[in-house]
Design an enzyme around this catalytic site. Structure first.
Site, PDB file in Angstrom:
ATOM      1  CB  SER A   1      45.029  36.302  35.597  1.00 43.94           C
ATOM      2  OG  SER A   1      46.243  35.805  34.971  1.00 43.94           O
TER       3      SER A   1
ATOM      4  CE1 TYR B   1      47.838  40.789  34.626  1.00 49.09           C
ATOM      5  CE2 TYR B   1      48.135  38.811  34.931  1.00 49.09           C
ATOM      6  CZ  TYR B   1      47.423  39.822  34.410  1.00 49.09           C
ATOM      7  OH  TYR B   1      46.303  39.238  33.716  1.00 49.09           O
TER       8      TYR B   1
END
Length: 224
Positions: free
Chosen positions: A123, A136
């Site tokens: 990401s 995350y």
């Protein structure tokens, strides 16, 4: 070509499975939920290493081997570190990072046999963290490091690509408090467009490596 895809029941995983099928390849899906029944699949919780390994082996044996693995499964737990329950925080690491490693580890014997490819999904938050996303970001920073290390370990044996997507229009943001949802100005990518980047990496001939791909909306705020 047999392509195993984690998280193939929704989001980027589903878009990748559909793109793979359009190429005339076979999509093999692993997800905690039942995917579209047109795909060969096994349900498994990637937070459980044993389940992840069994799913890979079962699908590989059913299909007669693996030519590629795409690790698109991912979850999140938004909030400040002290506000997110420890079990929820740790599960993000278990699914996103340890689940990725478990799937790739189980697939390596099959991929070495075919000189296959791995595409891991990190990401932009694996390069630049944001507040209230420590779980995350930690997991995706881990995926970045894992993939770069894997590329070194397996060079000349399999292809390894690190995919770094920005925000996409998926169900990933469903059920979140309003402050953790992207606003209408975010201009998120269609996951089908990002899936084309995965196909591009998989289509490269043996020995030609697309090492890293950053694919994000033109208005992405978390990169560079």
């Amino acid at each position: 070509m047999n392509v195993l895809i984690t998280g193939g029941a929704s989001g980027l995983g589903l878009a990748t499975a559909e793109a793979v099928e359009k190429e005339g390849w076979k999509a093999l899906v692993v997800d905690v939920r039942e995917p579209d029944q047109r795909f060969e699949h096994v349900t498994a919780d990637l937070a459980d290493r044993g389940q992840a390994e069994r799913a890979v082996r079962e699908l590989a044996e059913r299909a007669g081997g693996l030519d590629a693995v795409v690790t698109a499964a991912g979850i999140d737990a938004c909030g400040r570190l002290e506000d997110v329950p420890a079990a929820d925080w740790e599960r993000v690491i278990q699914v996103n990072l340890l689940g990725t490693a478990a799937v790739v580890r189980a697939a390596l014997p099959y991929l070495r046999h075919t000189r296959g490819k791995v595409v891991t999904c990190a990401s932009t938050l694996g390069l630049r963290p944001l507040s209230d996303a420590s779980a995350y970001s930690a997991s995706k920073f881990g995926v970045v490091g894992f993939t770069r290390g894997l590329a070194i370990e397996t060079r000349g044996e399999i292809g390894v690509t690190l995919l770094i997507p920005g925000g996409m229009r998926t169900g990933f943001f469903d059920g979140r408090p309003e402050q953790y949802r992207p606003g209408p100005e975010a201009g998120l990518n269609d996951p089908a467009h990002v899936a084309q980047a995965v196909v591009f990496a998989l289509r490269q001939p043996a020995g030609c490596e697309v090492r890293e791909l950053v694919v994000c909306p033109s208005t992405e705020t978390s990169w560079p």
